[in-house]
Enzyme design. Sequence first.
Site, short mmCIF file in Angstrom:
data_model
loop_
_atom_site.label_atom_id
_atom_site.label_comp_id
_atom_site.label_asym_id
_atom_site.label_seq_id
_atom_site.Cartn_x
_atom_site.Cartn_y
_atom_site.Cartn_z
N ILE A 642 0.86 -1.18 0.00
CA ILE A 642 0.00 0.00 0.00
C ILE A 642 0.90 1.22 0.00
CG2 ILE A 642 -1.80 1.27 1.24
CD1 ILE A 642 -2.62 -1.40 2.52
N HIS A 643 0.75 2.06 -1.00
CA HIS A 643 1.66 3.20 -1.18
C HIS A 643 0.92 4.51 -0.96
CE1 HIS A 643 5.30 5.02 -2.69
NE2 HIS A 643 4.60 5.77 -3.54
N PRO A 644 1.51 5.50 -0.31
CA PRO A 644 2.86 5.48 0.29
C PRO A 644 2.78 5.25 1.79
CG PRO A 644 2.13 7.74 0.01
CD PRO A 644 0.96 6.88 -0.38
#
Length: 666
Positions: A642-644
């Site tokens: 899962i970014h950021p």
Amino acid sequence: SFVSLNNTMTNSSIITEFTSPHFLDSLSFEKPLLIKFHAPWCDDCQNIAPLYEELASKHQASLSFAAINIDEHPMRDYYQSLGIVEIPSFVVYTDKSTHFVKRGDSELEQFVSDVVQSSSLSDQTNFSAFVHKWHQKQTPPTDANPQYELIVIGGGSGGIACARQAAKFTKGRIAIIDWVESSPRGNQWDLGGTCVNVGCVPKFLYHKAAAIGELLHEHAEYFGWDASHAKSQSHSWSKMQESVQLHIKKLNWKYERALRESKVEYIHGKASFMDSNTIKVQRAHGASSLTLQAKQFVIATGGRPVYPQEIKGAKEHCLTSDDIFFLKKAPGKTLVVGGSYIAVETAGFLAALKHGEVALSVRSRMLRNFDEECVEKVEKSLNHVGVRVEYGQLVTSVEKEGQEDSATYKVTFANNHTESFNTVFVATGRSPNTSSLNLQAAKVETNPQGYIQVNEYNQSVSSDNIYALGDVIENAPELTPVAILAGKMTAQRLFLGKTNTQRFVGSGDVAREMSKDGNDKSVLAHVLRERGQECRSLNFVPTTIFSPNEYTSVGLTEEEAKKVYEAKHVRVYRKTVRVLENELHPDHPHDAFGKLICLKTDGERVIGFHFVGPKAGEVCQGMALALKMGARKEDFDYTVGIHPTVAEMFCSLEYGVEEDVGCGCG
């Protein structure tokens, strides 16, 4: 004395505030009495207060109006005797022993109107019948030895979970008995145990208060907020303490209500065994004692802090975790004694709240049995908020200097150095709260420290109808979620016949057992190596240290893994990354650090997860499930991150690459 409610004006108010249930003994009526039950921590009570004032003003010719604060123990006991489970609530008392209970909601005005118009409430007769009826409710059961299916002794998280779970599976009587001895400082608390009252809950909220201060003072301006006003304001300890205590009161009440709704009898009193099937309960507030019998007992009385005997004056002058959250004013310059997680967390939030210098006196090693590399990161975060960490500076005595309101405490160290502090806080260990239970009468065996000896089913090894769980048993992680799960499982074994066992393995358990037995003799080490049916019964317990930069872990430390499996069979993936929300600050030191410990001989199965960084506990909860399910390194590699976020680093760890090279974008 005779109490007339014809004129209810008190301090220019038309609402009388009763403070003792004995008002029932002397009431006489010229008109019905409407009492509002309320508490200062109840939001609904505060919202409905203006309406109650308005109704009192409008109908004072027809009704008398009063209020009872159930936050006071005698009034709470009276309130519970009426069988009410919600607040605010309203009761009408009349000369004919008639009373109506109404939840405080939008229909209150109509309810009052109905009471005023009711002819059945207007007759003037004696109130003594109702008083007699009420007193009957306060007397012990007519059966001298009522038989219960299960009695749980201890109203903490584990005990409550066990009692409520048991009530789902049997129609027999279930009771829970709770009593808290005052600390030497005179502090006592209500239902919910250590976690709710003097542990996890207030600790986390104080930690959060410190984190909010850091955001205001160190970060806000870099995100465009005008922080000049915030920087000029100091933190209000008293406001924080009041807010946290109000929240705890809400939780106490929710527990009481949950027990009633589950049809679990709650008895506020001190229990001790007379034999393996009988206990005596000395009830609170001078009520007569009870003698109760049960087929099964569960002991879940938790633990209490230990005062170090080697420190002269510790018990007389030092605070513990039983006391710190009751302080109404800031502790000022504080010495924290100990290297435990309680000591580390307390030193961290005290320093970050900036109410005075904080020193942490550690005997030899901070957070013993936790991962050494991660502990170094924790210590760095303590230094950042201003904690002065001193190793080997052992305290020998604490002496009080000055008068009570302005007293300081002279601390003498082993090297004869002395220093004065406003507060001395000790966190050097805990002991099981079993000494007052008269366990020998029930033939319950304990070890020399007072821990109850149980088998794999949490059953006493010497008295087969008595069980124990949580902080009172040998070799169990002293953590709330462990006690809750153990409570539920114990109830399922007792009433559903489930025989599942679970060996909870907390941080440091392997190191402790191996230090006792050695590599070859350690049963736990053997089970870990095999990964057979026994290993699937292991439940690695996740835990989080709420230090300024939080540290969380589940599974083995690097040191444990290399002792159990030999270093050549262990591969460690680690990385330090910058935290995006800290990047705008030019020199903020709180990086995040992650580590996966893998067993090469089992397809790089992950046997240890460690993380130091923001929201550490939230990051670890899912990782605990992954480890329990036997996840391997490649499972992490092929999981989409899962970014950021900082947690996404665990989806792209490479052996030998230990520093962040960017924002994780490639």
